[in-house]
Motif scaffolding. Structure first.
Motif, mmCIF file in Angstrom:
data_model
loop_
_atom_site.group_PDB
_atom_site.id
_atom_site.type_symbol
_atom_site.label_atom_id
_atom_site.label_comp_id
_atom_site.label_asym_id
_atom_site.label_seq_id
_atom_site.Cartn_x
_atom_site.Cartn_y
_atom_site.Cartn_z
ATOM 1 N N ASP A 54 0.882 -1.155 0.000
ATOM 2 C CA ASP A 54 0.000 0.000 0.000
ATOM 3 C C ASP A 54 0.924 1.209 0.000
ATOM 4 O OD1 ASP A 54 -1.839 1.994 0.386
ATOM 5 O OD2 ASP A 54 -2.282 1.460 2.459
ATOM 6 N N VAL A 55 1.127 1.786 -1.158
ATOM 7 C CA VAL A 55 2.076 2.885 -1.284
ATOM 8 C C VAL A 55 1.357 4.177 -0.923
ATOM 9 C CG1 VAL A 55 3.649 4.083 -2.840
ATOM 10 C CG2 VAL A 55 3.280 1.626 -3.091
ATOM 11 N N THR A 56 1.809 4.798 0.150
ATOM 12 C CA THR A 56 1.144 6.002 0.630
ATOM 13 C C THR A 56 2.155 6.921 1.298
ATOM 14 O OG1 THR A 56 -0.616 6.831 2.039
ATOM 15 C CG2 THR A 56 0.540 4.893 2.826
ATOM 16 N N GLY A 57 1.795 8.145 1.407
ATOM 17 C CA GLY A 57 2.606 9.112 2.140
ATOM 18 C C GLY A 57 1.800 9.693 3.270
ATOM 19 N N ALA A 58 0.838 8.939 3.770
ATOM 20 C CA ALA A 58 -0.154 9.466 4.707
ATOM 21 C C ALA A 58 0.238 9.295 6.170
ATOM 22 C CB ALA A 58 -1.501 8.820 4.447
ATOM 23 N N TYR A 59 1.506 9.415 6.484
ATOM 24 C CA TYR A 59 1.959 9.318 7.867
ATOM 25 C C TYR A 59 2.803 10.526 8.227
ATOM 26 C CZ TYR A 59 0.460 4.487 8.022
ATOM 27 O OH TYR A 59 -0.298 3.343 8.007
ATOM 28 N N SER A 60 2.764 10.888 9.485
ATOM 29 C CA SER A 60 3.658 11.907 10.039
ATOM 30 C C SER A 60 4.689 11.185 10.896
ATOM 31 C CB SER A 60 2.883 12.886 10.931
ATOM 32 O OG SER A 60 1.990 13.640 10.180
ATOM 33 N N VAL A 61 5.918 11.634 10.836
ATOM 34 C CA VAL A 61 6.988 11.080 11.669
ATOM 35 C C VAL A 61 7.576 12.235 12.474
ATOM 36 C CG1 VAL A 61 9.184 9.862 11.721
ATOM 37 C CG2 VAL A 61 7.512 9.318 9.938
ATOM 38 N N ILE A 62 7.513 12.112 13.788
ATOM 39 C CA ILE A 62 8.048 13.134 14.684
ATOM 40 C C ILE A 62 9.229 12.532 15.422
ATOM 41 C CG2 ILE A 62 7.562 14.583 16.693
ATOM 42 C CD1 ILE A 62 4.622 14.588 15.722
ATOM 43 N N SER A 63 10.349 13.204 15.381
ATOM 44 C CA SER A 63 11.555 12.740 16.051
ATOM 45 C C SER A 63 11.636 13.356 17.445
ATOM 46 C CB SER A 63 12.777 13.129 15.225
ATOM 47 O OG SER A 63 13.958 12.712 15.870
ATOM 48 N N ILE A 64 11.819 12.517 18.443
ATOM 49 C CA ILE A 64 12.006 12.980 19.818
ATOM 50 C C ILE A 64 13.421 12.600 20.218
ATOM 51 C CG2 ILE A 64 11.234 12.766 22.211
ATOM 52 C CD1 ILE A 64 8.454 12.119 21.105
ATOM 53 N N THR A 65 14.264 13.606 20.404
ATOM 54 C CA THR A 65 15.673 13.360 20.706
ATOM 55 C C THR A 65 16.121 14.242 21.863
ATOM 56 O OG1 THR A 65 16.394 15.023 19.109
ATOM 57 C CG2 THR A 65 16.208 12.767 18.303
ATOM 58 N N GLY A 66 17.307 13.973 22.338
ATOM 59 C CA GLY A 66 17.890 14.790 23.392
ATOM 60 C C GLY A 66 17.953 14.050 24.713
ATOM 61 N N PRO A 67 18.534 14.693 25.721
ATOM 62 C CA PRO A 67 18.763 14.026 27.001
ATOM 63 C C PRO A 67 17.481 13.638 27.728
ATOM 64 C CG PRO A 67 19.329 16.362 27.149
ATOM 65 C CD PRO A 67 19.053 16.072 25.710
ATOM 66 N N GLU A 68 16.370 14.281 27.446
ATOM 67 C CA GLU A 68 15.097 13.967 28.113
ATOM 68 C C GLU A 68 14.126 13.220 27.196
ATOM 69 O OE1 GLU A 68 14.465 14.288 31.223
ATOM 70 O OE2 GLU A 68 16.064 15.606 31.883
ATOM 71 N N ALA A 69 14.634 12.624 26.094
ATOM 72 C CA ALA A 69 13.766 11.936 25.137
ATOM 73 C C ALA A 69 12.942 10.832 25.805
ATOM 74 C CB ALA A 69 14.590 11.362 23.991
ATOM 75 N N ASP A 70 13.568 10.048 26.687
ATOM 76 C CA ASP A 70 12.833 8.976 27.378
ATOM 77 C C ASP A 70 11.690 9.540 28.210
ATOM 78 O OD1 ASP A 70 14.477 6.963 26.367
ATOM 79 O OD2 ASP A 70 15.839 7.056 28.076
#
Length: 125
Positions: free
Chosen positions: A50-66
């Motif tokens: 199912d070829v789609t671009g219908a998602y958002s990806v958010i990156s959570i990084t840094g010392p408080e990511a957890d």
């Protein structure tokens, strides 16, 4: 494509492709549009695509990511899918943090919630 590790398959990254199995016949594959033909060729008839671009990806990084992630979800092992900030999504562990993947129409909401949780810890966008 996916590599076996014991009895489980984990998402991998290689040549700009991220592969996250959802079930034995379903996987979320993230790649640049230019790599689509290569991915389809490697997958063959093992999966229907199912070829789609219908998602958002958010990156959570840094010392408080957890900590930020714990304030977004009760999911406790990664990669995994489930409820994130009251909507369904997936969390992938990435070098230095996490990717939160949700439906495109929920991306702005998820962004606002993630930034709100990060700002309480001194972080931000």
């Amino acid at each position: 494509m996916p590599r076996q590790h014991g009895a489980e398959t984990f998402f991998i990254e290689g040549e700009g492709i991220v592969w996250y199995p959802i079930s034995p016949r379903r996987a979320l594959v993230l790649c640049a549009p230019a790599l689509g033909a290569s991915v389809r060729e490697q997958v063959g008839d093992r999966f229907s695509l199912d070829v789609t671009g219908a998602y958002s990806v958010i990156s959570i990084t840094g010392p408080e990511a957890d900590t930020v992630l714990r304030r977004l979800t009760h999911i406790c092992h990664f990669p995994s899918g489930g409820e994130i900030a009251h909507v369904q999504g997936h969390v992938l562990r990435r070098a230095g943090g996490y990717w939160v993947i949700c439906l495109q129409e929920l991306g702005h909401y998820m962004w606002e919630v993630a930034v709100d949780r990060a700002s309480a810890l001194g972080g931000g966008a």
